[in-house]
Scaffold this motif. Structure first.
Motif, mmCIF file in Angstrom:
data_model
loop_
_atom_site.group_PDB
_atom_site.id
_atom_site.type_symbol
_atom_site.label_atom_id
_atom_site.label_comp_id
_atom_site.label_asym_id
_atom_site.label_seq_id
_atom_site.Cartn_x
_atom_site.Cartn_y
_atom_site.Cartn_z
ATOM 1 N N ASP A 77 -19.739 26.080 -48.647
ATOM 2 C CA ASP A 77 -19.380 25.158 -49.759
ATOM 3 C C ASP A 77 -20.506 24.651 -50.381
ATOM 4 O O ASP A 77 -20.527 24.634 -51.782
ATOM 5 C CB ASP A 77 -18.008 24.251 -49.423
ATOM 6 C CG ASP A 77 -16.951 24.957 -49.126
ATOM 7 O OD1 ASP A 77 -16.638 26.030 -49.296
ATOM 8 O OD2 ASP A 77 -16.161 24.292 -48.538
ATOM 9 N N GLN A 92 -16.493 27.198 -36.862
ATOM 10 C CA GLN A 92 -16.063 28.060 -38.014
ATOM 11 C C GLN A 92 -16.039 26.911 -39.306
ATOM 12 O O GLN A 92 -16.064 27.106 -40.382
ATOM 13 C CB GLN A 92 -14.773 28.586 -37.737
ATOM 14 C CG GLN A 92 -14.756 29.897 -36.869
ATOM 15 C CD GLN A 92 -13.198 30.144 -36.352
ATOM 16 O OE1 GLN A 92 -12.311 29.495 -36.504
ATOM 17 N NE2 GLN A 92 -13.235 31.156 -35.668
ATOM 18 N N GLN A 119 -17.861 26.839 -43.057
ATOM 19 C CA GLN A 119 -17.345 26.844 -44.140
ATOM 20 C C GLN A 119 -17.753 25.464 -45.149
ATOM 21 O O GLN A 119 -18.072 25.722 -46.142
ATOM 22 C CB GLN A 119 -15.911 26.751 -43.720
ATOM 23 C CG GLN A 119 -15.079 26.459 -45.568
ATOM 24 C CD GLN A 119 -14.909 27.886 -46.037
ATOM 25 O OE1 GLN A 119 -14.856 28.914 -45.539
ATOM 26 N NE2 GLN A 119 -15.489 27.797 -47.457
#
Length: 351
Positions: free
Chosen positions: A63, A55, A59
């Motif tokens: 980004d 996870q 992310q």
């Protein structure tokens, strides 16, 4: 840009630096690779359960995708729209969120480098064909090169005022290819630390930042040989340190028996010559990632006769240059940190 995830073994990564993670098969180590900023990237997290590491890595990569979309130099992006405004100088427009601090920091570093790091020369980079997904041999018109050099676009030409931005010079065209990867490294490190991750390694095309350790030992990376497929040396990274390499072997073309790389000398308008690679090691600090990206460019451009002073201007004490003959120039501080795998190298040590 849609993220593409690669699950190839680490040894096939075509990165400027190759991460060494021996015996990771039985360790609490999670790795994921992707393709962003025109290069392969890898996020490695040590000591977290796979699901949480997955996870967190997802992310970070999301980004990276977002930042790449904002800062792309030749596809529709926030940056390309700003470039359109710059070309109509002194027209002004509302400053996009988050762009002013980034460009002001780039301007500060450009001034520190004496203008050798200059993201405002995007027109020259485009003229040489390096704002493309593939590079074709070409020789731009010398008169056009001279015209763009004479126009003298600088980061200090960009003005932020009352929520707007504009350029005092229509020749300004930004290309943040020498800044964005480092900025992304710092952002990823900040995010992972905020999430409680103690040990991780983030690698964007050879610009690497380390968090914590790889178990009971420091993270170890390999510095790629500029003319071979394997490593020329290894280097241990401590918590918060970052390392970056600029080389003439990933974004280049050959014409008339001569190699032309993407690192343009703003003073001449031509690709820098006489250097195969420059590596810098940056100590822990707020912008270690950015410096790992930016600080290797000025020594590369000045070459073996001016590289040490160029590195010193950027505050770098641990640096190494490999010239076009394969000879190695390095600071005494870097010599203490690096372990060469190639024993036949000719070394020149500087204070």
């Amino acid at each position: 840009m849609n993220r593409r995830t690669f699950l190839f073994p680490l040894t096939v990564l075509c990165l400027l630096l190759t991460t060494f993670l021996a015996g990771c098969g039985k360790e609490p180590l999670y790795q994921q690779q992707s393709y962003v900023f025109g290069t392969l990237v890898e996020v490695t997290i040590y000591g977290e359960k796979d699901e949480r590491a997955r996870q967190l890595t997802g992310q970070v990569l999301a980004d990276f995708d977002r930042l790449n979309a904002e800062l792309h130099a030749w596809k529709p992006s926030t940056l390309s729209r700003m470039n359109e405004t710059f070309a109509r100088a002194p027209d002004r427009a509302a400053t996009p969120p988050g762009m002013a601090p980034m460009l002001q920091d780039s301007a500060r570093l450009s001034e520190q480098s004496g203008g050798l790091f200059n993201p405002a020369i995007g027109n020259l980079i485009r003229l040489w064909g390096f704002q493309n997904d593939e590079f074709k041999p070409l020789q731009p018109d010398p008169a056009e090169i001279a015209r763009l050099v004479k126009a003298n676009p600088k980061m200090s030409d960009i003005v932020f005022e009352g929520g707007d931005y504009y350029s005092k010079n229509p020749a300004v065209r930004l290309d943040l290819g020498g800044y964005a990867k480092g900025y992304a490294l710092d952002a990823a490190a900040d995010y992972l630390r905020a999430q409680g991750v103690k040990n991780a390694l983030v690698n964007i095309g050879g610009n690497i930042i380390a968090l914590g350790r790889h178990g009971d030992r420091p993270w170890q990376v390999g510095i790629r040989h500029p003319r071979k497929s394997d490593a020329i040396a290894t280097l241990e990274l401590n918590d918060g340190e970052a390392v970056g390499t600029s080389g003439d072997y990933q974004r280049y073309f050959e014409l008339g028996g001569k190699r032309y790389c993407h690192i343009i000398d703003p003073r001449t308008g031509y690709p820098a010559q006489g250097v195969q690679a420059v590596t810098v090691l940056i100590p822990k600090g707020r912008n270690a990632g950015v410096l790992s990206d930016v600080a290797s460019k000025p020594p590369f451009i000045t070459g073996k006769n001016g590289w040490r002073e160029a590195a010193r201007k950027m505050g770098v004490e641990e640096a190494m240059l490999i010239d076009d003959k394969g000879e190695v120039y390095l600071t005494a501080a870097m010599k203490k940190r690096i372990s060469f795998l190639d024993t036949g190298l000719k070394l020149h040590e500087s204070p």
